[in-house]
Enzyme design. Structure first.
Site, PDB file in Angstrom:
ATOM      1  N   LYS A   9       0.831  -1.205   0.000  1.00  0.00           N
ATOM      2  CA  LYS A   9       0.000   0.000   0.000  1.00  0.00           C
ATOM      3  C   LYS A   9       0.872   1.265   0.000  1.00  0.00           C
ATOM      4  CE  LYS A   9      -3.782  -2.343   2.391  1.00  0.00           C
ATOM      5  NZ  LYS A   9      -4.855  -2.186   3.425  1.00  0.00           N
ATOM      6  N   TYR A  49     -12.193  -1.901  -3.711  1.00  0.00           N
ATOM      7  CA  TYR A  49     -12.723  -2.190  -2.368  1.00  0.00           C
ATOM      8  C   TYR A  49     -14.257  -2.117  -2.332  1.00  0.00           C
ATOM      9  CZ  TYR A  49      -8.193  -2.197   0.089  1.00  0.00           C
ATOM     10  OH  TYR A  49      -6.932  -2.505   0.568  1.00  0.00           O
ATOM     11  N   ASN A 112      -1.960  -0.131   6.964  1.00  0.00           N
ATOM     12  CA  ASN A 112      -1.415  -1.404   7.451  1.00  0.00           C
ATOM     13  C   ASN A 112      -0.484  -2.059   6.431  1.00  0.00           C
ATOM     14  OD1 ASN A 112      -3.362  -2.256   5.680  1.00  0.00           O
ATOM     15  ND2 ASN A 112      -4.513  -3.488   7.149  1.00  0.00           N
ATOM     16  N   HIS A 115      -1.875  -5.577   1.607  1.00  0.00           N
ATOM     17  CA  HIS A 115      -3.186  -6.218   1.428  1.00  0.00           C
ATOM     18  C   HIS A 115      -2.983  -7.617   0.892  1.00  0.00           C
ATOM     19  CE1 HIS A 115      -7.322  -6.923   0.059  1.00  0.00           C
ATOM     20  NE2 HIS A 115      -6.767  -7.408  -1.037  1.00  0.00           N
ATOM     21  N   GLU A 126      -9.964  -9.766  -7.492  1.00  0.00           N
ATOM     22  CA  GLU A 126      -8.863  -8.809  -7.305  1.00  0.00           C
ATOM     23  C   GLU A 126      -7.744  -9.017  -8.328  1.00  0.00           C
ATOM     24  OE1 GLU A 126      -7.799  -9.124  -3.180  1.00  0.00           O
ATOM     25  OE2 GLU A 126      -9.706  -8.286  -2.516  1.00  0.00           O
TER      26      GLU A 126
HETATM   27  P1  CMP Z   1      -7.231  -4.758   3.726  1.00  0.00           P
HETATM   28  O1  CMP Z   1      -6.720  -6.102   4.071  1.00  0.00           O
HETATM   29  O2  CMP Z   1      -6.666  -4.087   2.518  1.00  0.00           O
HETATM   30  O3  CMP Z   1      -8.817  -4.825   3.573  1.00  0.00           O
HETATM   31  C1  CMP Z   1      -9.655  -3.715   3.805  1.00  0.00           C
HETATM   32  C2  CMP Z   1      -8.933  -2.570   4.413  1.00  0.00           C
HETATM   33  O4  CMP Z   1      -9.765  -1.647   5.083  1.00  0.00           O
HETATM   34  C3  CMP Z   1      -8.007  -3.085   5.510  1.00  0.00           C
HETATM   35  O5  CMP Z   1      -6.944  -3.794   4.970  1.00  0.00           O
HETATM   36  C4  CMP Z   1      -7.668  -1.800   6.206  1.00  0.00           C
HETATM   37  O6  CMP Z   1      -6.700  -1.027   5.474  1.00  0.00           O
HETATM   38  C5  CMP Z   1      -9.013  -1.090   6.131  1.00  0.00           C
HETATM   39  N1  CMP Z   1      -9.790  -1.284   7.354  1.00  0.00           N
HETATM   40  C6  CMP Z   1     -10.341  -2.403   7.815  1.00  0.00           C
HETATM   41  N2  CMP Z   1     -11.004  -2.203   8.949  1.00  0.00           N
HETATM   42  C7  CMP Z   1     -10.874  -0.907   9.230  1.00  0.00           C
HETATM   43  C8  CMP Z   1     -11.321  -0.065  10.264  1.00  0.00           C
HETATM   44  N3  CMP Z   1     -12.072  -0.540  11.272  1.00  0.00           N
HETATM   45  N4  CMP Z   1     -10.992   1.231  10.220  1.00  0.00           N
HETATM   46  C9  CMP Z   1     -10.251   1.713   9.197  1.00  0.00           C
HETATM   47  N5  CMP Z   1      -9.791   0.964   8.161  1.00  0.00           N
HETATM   48  C10 CMP Z   1     -10.089  -0.328   8.183  1.00  0.00           C
END
Ligand code: CMP
Length: 139
Positions: A9, A49, A112, A115, A126
């Site tokens: 990311k 998403y 984070n 993904h 995806e």
């Molecule tokens: P990802 O695995 O890319 O899948 C969805 C993304 O949404 C996740 O990683 C985070 O980056 C984001 N995400 C999931 N839950 C939350 C949350 N409670 N608050 C903010 N971002 C979130």
């Protein structure tokens, strides 16, 4: 053999963690079979998403994902979907196991670093969102 879609990311690219993420996948026997750097538009992030479109974090997530370049890749290996998720760690880095990518590098639940697809169905969607068959080089 199973395929999954992973993304370094914008926070991971910005922190020069592309190589570190790839190393952790490859040293665990996961192979990169397609890879590209792309700066997503807001609309492209929303399309990727779309399953989260009703979630309260959707606007912020898609702003973040379109804030800078990403590295998108197709990974291949035995049980690649679950193994990649184990290497990444829990979505929330506070809940991630020691030694996982998110535990070591993520700053929060949204930013984070990485993904990975969460099911065969999402992997199919995806992978097809970013790559066509001719761009995927199975080993
Ligand atoms: P990802 O695995 O890319 O899948 C969805 C993304 O949404 C996740 O990683 C985070 O980056 C984001 N995400 C999931 N839950 C939350 C949350 N409670 N608050 C903010 N971002 C979130």
């Amino acid at each position: 053999m199973e395929r999954t879609l992973s993304i370094v990311k914008p926070d991971g690219v910005g922190a020069n963690l592309i190589g570190e993420v790839l190393r952790r996948f490859e040293e665990n026997g996961i192979s990169v079979v397609a890879l590209r750097m792309i700066h997503l538009s807001k609309k492209q992030a929303e399309g990727f998403y779309h399953v989260h479109r009703e979630r309260p974090f959707f606007g912020s997530l898609t702003d973040f994902m379109s804030s800078g370049p990403c590295v998108v890749m197709v990974l291949e290996g035995e049980e690649a979907i679950s193994r990649v998720r184990a290497i990444m760690g829990a979505t929330n880095p506070e809940e991630a196991d020691p030694g996982t990518i998110r535990k070591d590098f993520a700053s929060g639940i949204e930013k984070n670093i990485v993904h990975g697809s969460d099911s065969p169905e999402s992997a199919a969607y995806e992978i097809g969102y970013f790559f066509n068959q001719l761009e995927i080089n199975s080993r």
